[in-house]
Scaffold this motif. Structure first.
Motif, PDB file in Angstrom:
ATOM      1  N   UNK A   1      16.921  16.187 -27.503  1.00  0.00           N
ATOM      2  CA  UNK A   1      16.190  17.184 -26.705  1.00  0.00           C
ATOM      3  C   UNK A   1      17.100  17.676 -25.585  1.00  0.00           C
ATOM      4  N   UNK A   2      17.066  18.980 -25.346  1.00  0.00           N
ATOM      5  CA  UNK A   2      17.866  19.576 -24.282  1.00  0.00           C
ATOM      6  C   UNK A   2      17.224  19.251 -22.940  1.00  0.00           C
ATOM      7  N   UNK A   3      17.955  18.541 -22.074  1.00  0.00           N
ATOM      8  CA  UNK A   3      17.422  18.168 -20.760  1.00  0.00           C
ATOM      9  C   UNK A   3      18.286  18.805 -19.675  1.00  0.00           C
ATOM     10  N   UNK A   4      17.628  19.473 -18.738  1.00  0.00           N
ATOM     11  CA  UNK A   4      18.305  20.050 -17.578  1.00  0.00           C
ATOM     12  C   UNK A   4      17.656  19.471 -16.326  1.00  0.00           C
ATOM     13  N   UNK A   5      18.264  19.720 -15.166  1.00  0.00           N
ATOM     14  CA  UNK A   5      17.712  19.163 -13.927  1.00  0.00           C
ATOM     15  C   UNK A   5      17.132  20.248 -13.021  1.00  0.00           C
ATOM     16  N   UNK A   6      16.140  19.836 -12.241  1.00  0.00           N
ATOM     17  CA  UNK A   6      15.576  20.722 -11.227  1.00  0.00           C
ATOM     18  C   UNK A   6      15.160  19.909 -10.026  1.00  0.00           C
ATOM     19  N   UNK A   7      14.913  20.610  -8.912  1.00  0.00           N
ATOM     20  CA  UNK A   7      14.509  19.908  -7.692  1.00  0.00           C
ATOM     21  C   UNK A   7      13.010  19.934  -7.473  1.00  0.00           C
ATOM     22  N   UNK A   8      12.292  20.911  -8.093  1.00  0.00           N
ATOM     23  CA  UNK A   8      10.909  21.215  -7.728  1.00  0.00           C
ATOM     24  C   UNK A   8      10.908  21.826  -6.322  1.00  0.00           C
ATOM     25  N   UNK A   9       9.758  21.881  -5.651  1.00  0.00           N
ATOM     26  CA  UNK A   9       9.679  22.567  -4.360  1.00  0.00           C
ATOM     27  C   UNK A   9       9.857  21.623  -3.188  1.00  0.00           C
ATOM     28  N   UNK A  10      10.044  22.210  -2.002  1.00  0.00           N
ATOM     29  CA  UNK A  10      10.284  21.400  -0.805  1.00  0.00           C
ATOM     30  C   UNK A  10       9.134  20.446  -0.469  1.00  0.00           C
ATOM     31  N   UNK A  11       7.860  20.814  -0.710  1.00  0.00           N
ATOM     32  CA  UNK A  11       6.802  19.843  -0.386  1.00  0.00           C
ATOM     33  C   UNK A  11       6.679  18.729  -1.416  1.00  0.00           C
ATOM     34  N   UNK A  12       7.408  18.790  -2.521  1.00  0.00           N
ATOM     35  CA  UNK A  12       7.317  17.697  -3.479  1.00  0.00           C
ATOM     36  C   UNK A  12       8.614  16.923  -3.620  1.00  0.00           C
ATOM     37  N   UNK A  13       9.648  17.299  -2.881  1.00  0.00           N
ATOM     38  CA  UNK A  13      10.916  16.586  -3.125  1.00  0.00           C
ATOM     39  C   UNK A  13      11.415  15.737  -1.939  1.00  0.00           C
ATOM     40  N   UNK A  14      11.656  16.110  -0.817  1.00  0.00           N
ATOM     41  CA  UNK A  14      11.707  17.318  -0.013  1.00  0.00           C
ATOM     42  C   UNK A  14      13.086  17.974   0.021  1.00  0.00           C
ATOM     43  N   UNK A  15      14.025  17.439  -0.717  1.00  0.00           N
ATOM     44  CA  UNK A  15      15.392  17.943  -0.679  1.00  0.00           C
ATOM     45  C   UNK A  15      15.577  18.926  -1.817  1.00  0.00           C
ATOM     46  N   UNK A  16      15.870  20.149  -1.507  1.00  0.00           N
ATOM     47  CA  UNK A  16      16.155  21.127  -2.570  1.00  0.00           C
ATOM     48  C   UNK A  16      17.644  21.005  -2.884  1.00  0.00           C
ATOM     49  N   UNK A  17      18.006  19.823  -3.294  1.00  0.00           N
ATOM     50  CA  UNK A  17      19.412  19.443  -3.347  1.00  0.00           C
ATOM     51  C   UNK A  17      19.731  18.896  -4.735  1.00  0.00           C
ATOM     52  N   UNK A  18      20.331  19.755  -5.549  1.00  0.00           N
ATOM     53  CA  UNK A  18      20.602  19.381  -6.937  1.00  0.00           C
ATOM     54  C   UNK A  18      21.592  18.218  -7.027  1.00  0.00           C
ATOM     55  N   UNK A  19      22.411  18.073  -5.996  1.00  0.00           N
ATOM     56  CA  UNK A  19      23.379  16.968  -5.978  1.00  0.00           C
ATOM     57  C   UNK A  19      22.630  15.633  -5.877  1.00  0.00           C
ATOM     58  N   UNK A  20      21.574  15.589  -5.064  1.00  0.00           N
ATOM     59  CA  UNK A  20      20.737  14.380  -5.012  1.00  0.00           C
ATOM     60  C   UNK A  20      20.081  14.107  -6.360  1.00  0.00           C
ATOM     61  N   UNK A  21      19.639  15.180  -7.033  1.00  0.00           N
ATOM     62  CA  UNK A  21      18.980  14.997  -8.335  1.00  0.00           C
ATOM     63  C   UNK A  21      19.950  14.440  -9.363  1.00  0.00           C
ATOM     64  N   UNK A  22      21.212  14.871  -9.279  1.00  0.00           N
ATOM     65  CA  UNK A  22      22.216  14.330 -10.210  1.00  0.00           C
ATOM     66  C   UNK A  22      22.348  12.824  -9.997  1.00  0.00           C
ATOM     67  N   UNK A  23      22.433  12.436  -8.726  1.00  0.00           N
ATOM     68  CA  UNK A  23      22.573  11.018  -8.385  1.00  0.00           C
ATOM     69  C   UNK A  23      21.372  10.224  -8.918  1.00  0.00           C
ATOM     70  N   UNK A  24      20.164  10.747  -8.640  1.00  0.00           N
ATOM     71  CA  UNK A  24      18.953  10.051  -9.097  1.00  0.00           C
ATOM     72  C   UNK A  24      18.875   9.989 -10.615  1.00  0.00           C
ATOM     73  N   UNK A  25      19.150  11.119 -11.268  1.00  0.00           N
ATOM     74  CA  UNK A  25      19.055  11.144 -12.733  1.00  0.00           C
ATOM     75  C   UNK A  25      20.039  10.139 -13.341  1.00  0.00           C
TER      76      UNK A  25
ATOM     77  N   UNK B   1      13.198  22.930 -24.435  1.00  0.00           N
ATOM     78  CA  UNK B   1      14.012  22.392 -23.343  1.00  0.00           C
ATOM     79  C   UNK B   1      13.142  21.778 -22.250  1.00  0.00           C
ATOM     80  N   UNK B   2      13.657  20.728 -21.640  1.00  0.00           N
ATOM     81  CA  UNK B   2      12.923  20.011 -20.593  1.00  0.00           C
ATOM     82  C   UNK B   2      13.661  20.155 -19.259  1.00  0.00           C
ATOM     83  N   UNK B   3      12.920  20.462 -18.199  1.00  0.00           N
ATOM     84  CA  UNK B   3      13.483  20.403 -16.847  1.00  0.00           C
ATOM     85  C   UNK B   3      13.024  19.101 -16.214  1.00  0.00           C
ATOM     86  N   UNK B   4      13.978  18.201 -16.033  1.00  0.00           N
ATOM     87  CA  UNK B   4      13.704  16.876 -15.459  1.00  0.00           C
ATOM     88  C   UNK B   4      13.932  16.956 -13.955  1.00  0.00           C
ATOM     89  N   UNK B   5      12.928  16.544 -13.192  1.00  0.00           N
ATOM     90  CA  UNK B   5      12.999  16.605 -11.721  1.00  0.00           C
ATOM     91  C   UNK B   5      12.780  15.189 -11.199  1.00  0.00           C
TER      92      UNK B   5
END
Ligand SMILES: [Zn+2]
Length: 450
Positions: A299-323, A274-278
């Motif tokens: 391939x099984x793909x899921x989403x993640x935010x990573x950490x605040x210093x690398x994103x900076x939004x710990x916001x899965x809703x933003x990740x959905x939009x971007x993905x 499985x892959x965590x796509x950020x």
């Protein structure tokens, strides 16, 4: 305790992906006991009735890659290369962190996760797992915790330990915290990156995970430098090397996986990795993971935010939009990574990636009572001609109406129900300033200072 959620648009995310336009969900204590049309819902007493008319009822969202302890470091790593980010900003920050810092950081991160509709997360590995567990107990979230382990390579002396000790610590943490908080917390071993983990550590970590029936959480093929490092030190690129080692499998959660050859994508498919796509973290500094190529291969793909210093939004809703957007632009094909696939990446697919699909990720009889309710009645989300598309392309955090874990309401009417949010914010601000000062992290001024 019986809760009836009624009159909602219910997306079950079950095997059939069934949706009920006028659906009812019944919760009894920490379990779901009915999901289906209102017309067939069993009558009877409910202790609490939640009127979801006009709202969308989803399984609690799942964020598959989080760094709880990095929340106080939001803003210390912007606009620099990954190696500068790591060596000059994050390692000093992480090595200066105390138990209390980690506790407050985890509370702050958890509040942000809940406000973004998340009920379950997977931590990639921090320093004070006990502090994270204490914070999660208070917040009521579900999650998988991990400790960052490294046994070789460059890095702060305090964070690099002999291989035996890395394994022993992971085992101790599992003994202490796996299954704690009424089963809401699990513990996985985690390998940070191939820069800092020996082959022996990868092998023994995978062996430990297999013995305990859990997964391994690892950052894989993040940047070209890493792939080149693997080629020079191991004689093969990261994924090819891990395949040679024999550690890949359905319980090896491979995070980022941006720099892969076609043959390596085939390996991930063959081994059911499985892959965590950020997407946000990847776009900042890593590159574009070939998610369309992964989905084409099954391939099984899921989403993640990573950490605040690398994103900076710990916001899965933003990740959905971007993905949902970035791969269309990159491939010049509006049909790749459609909204229904993205919604799966934060629900049932994410649960599979975390080996937890028997209990979470879908609304089904017998699964855990983890529910996120969305109110689309804002200027930014109405009208809902195509509800699934709206969830991915239009929703934002203001639409999160209620978050429930194990039948307990964590968020309602804009208010976190389990901890005092304003007290956490004040403490976090003070601790973050002190921690960054202690760590000796100095940021350049972006504008002349008066
Ligand atoms: Zn990470």
């Amino acid at each position: 305790m019986k809760t009836r959620i009624e009159r909602g648009w219910v997306a079950t995310m079950n095997d059939e992906l069934r949706v009920y336009a006028d659906g009812t969900v019944l919760l009894e204590d920490d379990r779901i006991i009915y999901v289906g049309p209102a017309s067939e819902a069993p009558a009877g007493h409910a202790d609490r009735i939640i009127d979801a008319q006009g709202k969308m009822v989803l399984p609690g969202l799942i964020n598959t890659h989080v760094h709880l302890s990095q929340q106080l470091g939001r803003g210390i790593g912007d606009d620099v290369s990954l190696l500068t980010w790591l060596h000059e900003r994050i390692w000093p920050y992480e090595s200066a962190m105390t138990y209390e810092d980690s506790y407050i950081s985890s509370l702050l991160c958890g509040i942000e996760l809940i406000r973004t509709g998340v009920t379950c997360f997977a931590e990639a590995g921090g320093q004070h797992v006990a502090a994270m567990a204490d914070a999660m107990e208070e917040l009521g979230l579900r999650g998988i915790l991990a400790r960052s382990i490294m046994d070789e390579g460059e890095g702060p002396a305090s964070m690099i330990e002999p291989t035996d000790q890395c394994i022993a610590r992971q085992r101790d943490l599992m003994d202490r915290f796996h299954g704690s908080c009424e089963g809401r917390l699990r513990v996985w071993p985690a390998c940070r990156t191939i820069f800092n983990c020996s082959d022996e550590l990868f092998l023994r970590t995978k062996e430990l995970a297999d013995q305990r029936g859990v997964g391994v959480h690892a950052h894989i093929a993040e940047i070209p430098d890493e792939v080149e490092f693997a080629r020079q030190t191991r004689g093969a690129t990261t994924v090819a090397h891990l395949e040679n080692l024999g550690v890949l499998g359905p319980n090896f959660l491979s995070v980022h996986t941006v720099w892969l050859t076609e043959a390596e994508l085939d390996i991930l498919a063959k081994r059911d990795v499985p892959v965590s796509h950020n997407p946000a973290a990847a776009m900042r500094v890593l590159g574009f993971a070939d998610v369309p190529g992964m989905l084409d291969r099954g391939i099984l793909v899921a989403l993640g935010t990573d950490g605040a210093p690398s994103n900076n939004r710990m916001n899965l809703i933003s990740e959905m939009y971007l993905a949902g957007l970035i791969h269309k632009g990159r491939k010049l094909d509006p049909q790749v990574v459609p909204a229904e696939a993205v919604l799966g990446m934060v629900t049932h697919k994410a649960a599979q990636a975390l080996l937890w699909e028997d209990e979470i990720g879908s609304l089904e009889v017998g699964t855990r009572a983890d529910v996120t309710i969305i109110d689309p009645r804002t200027a930014g989300m109405l009208p809902t001609h195509d509800p699934v598309a709206n969830l991915v392309y239009a929703m934002d955090t203001t639409n999160v109406s209620m978050v429930i874990v194990d039948g307990r309401i964590l968020f309602e009417d804009g208010v976190i129900q389990t901890v005092d949010e304003s007290a956490v914010l004040a403490e976090a601000e003070a601790r973050a300033a002190e921690l960054v000062r202690r760590a000796g992290v100095r940021l350049p001024h972006r504008f002349p200072q008066a």
